[in-house]
Structures are given as C-alpha cells and as structure tokens.
Design an enzyme around this catalytic site. Structure first.
Site, PDB file in Angstrom:
ATOM      1  N   HIS A   1      -3.544  -5.387   0.596  1.00  0.00           N
ATOM      2  CA  HIS A   1      -3.179  -5.497   1.968  1.00  0.00           C
ATOM      3  C   HIS A   1      -3.037  -7.671   2.100  1.00  0.00           C
ATOM      4  O   HIS A   1      -4.094  -7.941   1.939  1.00  0.00           O
ATOM      5  CB  HIS A   1      -4.198  -4.567   3.062  1.00  0.00           C
ATOM      6  CG  HIS A   1      -3.410  -3.547   3.459  1.00  0.00           C
ATOM      7  ND1 HIS A   1      -2.184  -3.143   4.165  1.00  0.00           N
ATOM      8  CD2 HIS A   1      -4.576  -2.913   2.865  1.00  0.00           C
ATOM      9  CE1 HIS A   1      -2.010  -1.521   3.866  1.00  0.00           C
ATOM     10  NE2 HIS A   1      -3.297  -1.461   3.291  1.00  0.00           N
TER      11      HIS A   1
ATOM     12  N   CYS B   1       0.464  -1.376   0.074  1.00  0.00           N
ATOM     13  CA  CYS B   1       0.164   0.269  -0.038  1.00  0.00           C
ATOM     14  C   CYS B   1       1.111   1.208  -0.337  1.00  0.00           C
ATOM     15  O   CYS B   1       1.501   1.660  -0.938  1.00  0.00           O
ATOM     16  CB  CYS B   1      -1.093   0.203   1.420  1.00  0.00           C
ATOM     17  SG  CYS B   1      -1.663   0.966   0.887  1.00  0.00           S
TER      18      CYS B   1
ATOM     19  N   GLU C   1      -1.119  -8.731   3.768  1.00  0.00           N
ATOM     20  CA  GLU C   1      -1.772  -9.899   5.039  1.00  0.00           C
ATOM     21  C   GLU C   1      -2.718 -10.197   5.141  1.00  0.00           C
ATOM     22  O   GLU C   1      -2.947 -10.714   6.148  1.00  0.00           O
ATOM     23  CB  GLU C   1      -0.264  -8.134   5.607  1.00  0.00           C
ATOM     24  CG  GLU C   1      -1.084  -7.031   6.560  1.00  0.00           C
ATOM     25  CD  GLU C   1      -1.531  -6.229   5.002  1.00  0.00           C
ATOM     26  OE1 GLU C   1      -1.040  -6.270   4.317  1.00  0.00           O
ATOM     27  OE2 GLU C   1      -1.674  -4.451   5.562  1.00  0.00           O
TER      28      GLU C   1
HETATM   29  N1  GLN Z   1      -1.745   6.361   2.467  1.00  0.00           N
HETATM   30  C1  GLN Z   1      -2.013   6.073   2.090  1.00  0.00           C
HETATM   31  C2  GLN Z   1      -3.821   6.363   0.682  1.00  0.00           C
HETATM   32  O1  GLN Z   1      -4.101   6.916   1.528  1.00  0.00           O
HETATM   33  C3  GLN Z   1      -1.554   4.669   1.922  1.00  0.00           C
HETATM   34  C4  GLN Z   1      -2.497   3.712   2.550  1.00  0.00           C
HETATM   35  C5  GLN Z   1      -1.743   1.980   3.472  1.00  0.00           C
HETATM   36  O2  GLN Z   1      -1.057   2.108   3.617  1.00  0.00           O
HETATM   37  N2  GLN Z   1      -3.132   1.335   3.582  1.00  0.00           N
HETATM   38  O3  GLN Z   1      -3.714   6.033  -0.031  1.00  0.00           O
END
Ligand code: GLN
Length: 531
Positions: free
Chosen positions: A508, A382, A510
């Site tokens: 994600h 992400c 994970e």
């Molecule tokens: N801050 C980034 C976004 O909002 C990444 C979000 C995250 O890593 N969950 O896109």
C-alpha cells in the site's frame, strides 16, 4: 521526560480534532521539537482491522504493522514521522492486557477494577509512547465527545496524569463547536460553555479551547468563553472553517497556539520553520490544471474508506500543479450491462485500490480490462494488483478460470492463493501480512524508473499472494515481475511494459505519501495520466 498534550472534543463529533492535534504537532515540530502522536479510541474492538470500512473508513497501517484509525494517516501526513503500535490505543487493547494480567495472577489477589487497574493501564500506554518515542512532546487525541460513557476511563486516566505530572508537563486542549444561528445571525458559545462544565465535572480544566466555527470569532466572544471557562483570552484559538486543511496550522500559528503550549511547559519558544508548509499552501491554493481519475471500488459511497489513496492522488497532483477530480465508481455497478466508454469518458487514469471479499470483484476486473485494452494508465493496489494479474491470466494468457481462492476456494486456476503461512490461521484480527517488508526492484522497469533504487520498503496488509506457479506463463505473455520480496519469494510489483502505464503493487504505497513529498508510484501514475 516527555511532556504531554491531550486533545479532547466537545459538543459534536467530526469537528476535526485529528486535524487540530496534527496541526499543533506540526507547529511544535517546526520549532525543532521531536513530537510523537497517539490516539485513544474508546470502542471495544482491539483494533479497527476487523471492522467494515463502512463502519470506520480506512484502516491505516503503520510501518510496524499496526492496524490503526484513519486519523493516524492525518498525523503521519502532517508531521511526517513514523508512528507505531503505541500510537493507537482502544478500550479493547486496554482490557485485553488487563485481563491477561489478571489471568496470570499479576494482581496478587486484588479485586480488578476500572480505577485503578484500567486507568493505570491507560496511563502506562501514554507513558510508553513517551518513553519509546523519545519525543519531547507527545500529543494524544481522545476519540469521541466529552460526555460519552465509553471514554470516561480515558478521561479519568488523563486527570490522574495531570495530578501526577503537574501543569508544567501536561496540557489540555479542548476542541468545540461554536455554531452560527441563522435568524439572529450570531455565533453561540453556550454549547462550548456546557462542554467545559462537563469536562470540569470529570476533574479536567482545559488549558486551551479551540473553537470550530463557520466565521471568525471576535474578541468579545473569545473573552466571553474565557470568562465562563476560566481560561486566558489568548488561549482561545479560533479554528474557522477553511477550504484548504493545510491552512489550519498556519491559522493556529498566527494565534500563537504552539507558543502558548511551550510556555506552559517552560520550553524555549524557538523560531518556527514553516517554509515548506507555506510553499505547499501556495501550490494547493493555485492549482492550474485539472484531471479526472477513476477510482473503482466497492466502498465508494464512503470516501473515507479510501482516504489515503485519495490523498496520495492529490499529493501527486500538487507536484504537477493539478487538481485531481476523483470519479468514484461502484465496482458492483460495472457488473451490469453498462457502457464502459461512458463511465470512463473523462477519466485519464484508472485505479483499483485494496479490498476484501467477493462482492464487486468482476466489476473491478472489467475496469482493468478496459484500462489495459484502451491504454489508459492503471495503478492497482493490493487487491488491485491481484485482480490485474487475474485479468491478464484470463484475457491475455487464456486461462479462462483464473481466479483467487479468496473468491472461490475451489478454483481450478488459483493465480492468487492463500500464503502458506496463512493456511492454518483461525483468528482474523491482526493476522494478515502486515507492515513493512523489503522489496527488490528490478532495473530497467517502470518501478525502477519510479523508485530509482533497487531496495525499497513498503507497508502491507493482505492474506493472499501471487501464485509463483503461474509466473512463467504470464512472463511469456509480456507481464514483468518488477518487484520481489526475496526473503519469501513473494511478488510485490507487476507491470505490463507494452502498455502506456500499467502497474500493480501488493503493498500500500498510499500510507507513505506526504503532501510535500508524493509517493513515486502515484507520481508516475499522475504524470502518465496527464500525458
Ligand atoms: N483481499 C486481498 C488479500 O487479502 C487483498 C487485500 C487488500 O487489498 N488490502 O490478500
């Protein structure tokens, strides 16, 4: 109709109630029953999505895009069933829906009260989980400790459920602490007795007590608790401290915990199949190798903020009979004049997980440059993917001002930008791009090697995206866009094939790793790091 098991906690918080609930669920599932899990969190936030990771640890995201308590991660990892919006109920959620009904006039002139309106709403949430999941047994964990003001309405609702459904359809498990007192060198049952008195004062007589203690309870102590708490001795389940949490279900099984529940429900005590789980314990108890992986983030003081990432690394380690030692690195510290060689001296792979906000970003980018230039396996999740793209744009494509508008809203080279459907959003809660989205994986890439299929679904939690205007220039310099969400043309996976192992994903992974089934992206990351 589903049967309901409720898990409350007494004496202290942090007893591992979530693991107790998950272990019982795993055992019931191993006997062929369909189980579903739910957690009540008595705080007033509607969900943990708006809370700081320092407050609450990680926000676990379910397939349907619910932002939930990290205990749901334990549940899914133990029972390997997809949970959903019915699985995490907060006081905030309950009150929101009661207030909405009140404004609509649904209560037809009644005075709206905690009993029966709030308690009815809570009961409905329990029954809804039972109905929508179609499970044989729903296990609900009640957050907090008995005696907390916050959880009273929940406990009262459970008392009413017992009254409505009877003992043959409901089962109360109370998890308590039995401390060891040094000097007299003995375990003490008094806190457990008092906690049960408290619970009874609220109208609930537990059916089972699970005692957490540093040493095994002898029969004498079990019968003492049984006597004072009006419970058969065999319904006192010893939950002695273990080095390996996967041992816990087996410990409960040996004491017949799940069979006791089934008997009360009048359900058949079928044979348990725990082969896979026993194999897992055998592996985790006999790890042959060790490897250090650096995790660079800004919430590293609280390891729970990265719970699923750490677990996923360990799961992949199990596959290679390897113990993963995490080198927790505070990204902000990398922004000072530090010797990166020293910092990453023993790290065989570098991971930058998700995160929000500007603090520590430049430190993460420094770590990514180090991984890329030194051919150290890199996995960006992400935010970790977004930063890998920014780093590549700055240092390989020479777009010096490349950045994300999250950190600089006026940035002239917005490589990462707000998604168009996010531009007019004012409310912060529940409005990210959440949950499962499809991703098409390009053949002949590292991602395809990992997934071995072209169509995947992964869970998301972000507001910003890769800006497609920069795709061509990054491609020209060797970046490959190996995963795309075709419906909205969003970049999901990037990689740099020239590198030993350099990959980032907007989702994600994970959240989908399981101890007995590690996630393909973590699998290949650990495999490369071991090489
Ligand atoms: N801050 C980034 C976004 O909002 C990444 C979000 C995250 O890593 N969950 O896109």
């Amino acid at each position: 109709m589903a049967k309901y098991v409720f898990v409350t906690g007494g004496v202290v918080s942090g007893l591992g109630k979530g693991i107790t609930a998950s272990s019982l669920a795993l055992l019931l599932k191993s006997r062929g029953y369909k189980v579903f899990m739910q957690k009540f969190d008595p705080y007033i936030n509607v969900d943990p999505g708006t809370m700081s990771p320092f407050q609450h640890g990680e926000v676990y995201v379910t397939a349907d895009g619910s932002e939930t308590d990290l205990d749901l991660g334990h549940y899914e990892r133990f029972i390997d069933e997809e949970l959903n919006y019915t699985s995490n109920i907060t006081t905030g959620k309950v009150y929101s829906s009661v207030l909405e009904k009140e404004r609509r006039g649904d209560y037809l002139g009644a005075t709206v009260q905690i009993v029966p309106h709030i308690t009815n709403e809570i009961k409905n949430k329990v029954y809804e989980a039972g109905i929508t999941s179609n499970a044989d047994i729903v296990i609900t964990e009640i957050g907090g400790t008995i005696g907390d003001i916050e959880s009273q309405a929940f406990i009262e609702a459970l008392r009413q459920i017992r009254n409505e459904k009877g003992k043959e359809n409901t089962f109360f498990v109370h998890a308590t602490l039995v401390p060891f007192i040094y000097g007299s060198d003995e375990l003490k049952t008094k806190p457990t007795q008092h906690s049960v008195i408290e619970l009874r004062g609220m109208g609930i007589q537990p059916d089972m007590i699970v005692t957490r203690s540093p040493i095994v309870l002898d029969e004498h102590l079990k019968s003492k608790i049984a006597l004072y708490c009006s419970i058969p001795t065999e319904n006192i389940i010893d939950s002695v401290d273990v080095k390996n949490i996967y041992q816990i279900p087996i410990n409960y099984y040996k004491q017949g915990a799940d069979a006791i529940i089934l008997k009360q429900f009048g359900m058949k005590v079928t044979k348990a199949n725990l082969k896979e789980w026993e194999k897992l314990i055998d592996v985790t108890d006999h790890l042959e190798k060790e490897i250090e992986i650096a995790l660079v983030g800004k919430y590293v003081e609280l390891h729970d903020a990265y719970l699923s990432v750490a677990e996923s690394l360990r799961h992949a380690g199990y596959k290679y009979h390897t113990k993963i030692n995490i080198n927790w690195i505070d990204s902000e510290e990398l922004e000072n004049d530090v010797d990166l060689k020293k910092v990453f001296k023993n790290s065989k792979g570098i991971i930058v997980p998700g995160g929000f906000g500007e603090r520590g970003i430049e430190g993460m980018i420094k770590a990514i440059t180090y991984a890329r230039e030194n051919n150290i396996p890199y996995l960006g999740i992400c935010l970790g993917m977004q930063l890998a793209v920014i780093e590549f744009a700055r240092n390989v494509c020479h777009i010096a001002e490349a950045n994300s508008t999250e950190f600089n809203s006026l940035c002239p080279e917005p490589i990462i930008d707000l998604m168009s459907d996010q531009k007019n959003i004012i409310n912060m809660g529940g409005t990210l791009r959440l949950g499962n989205y499809d991703c098409k994986v390009k053949k002949g890439t590292l991602a395809y090697d990992d997934y071995k299929t072209e169509t995947i679904k992964e869970r998301h939690r972000h507001r910003y995206e890769f800006n497609n205007k920069y795709k061509d220039i990054l491609k020209e310099h060797g970046m490959v866009f190996s995963g795309i969400n075709e419906a909205s043309n969003l970049v999901e996976i990037i990689e740099v094939p020239k590198h030993k192992h350099f990959i980032g994903c907007q989702f994600h992974p994970e959240f989908k790793s399981r101890p007995t089934k590690c996630h393909p992206l973590f699998d290949s990351f650990i495999k490369s790091s071991l090489k």
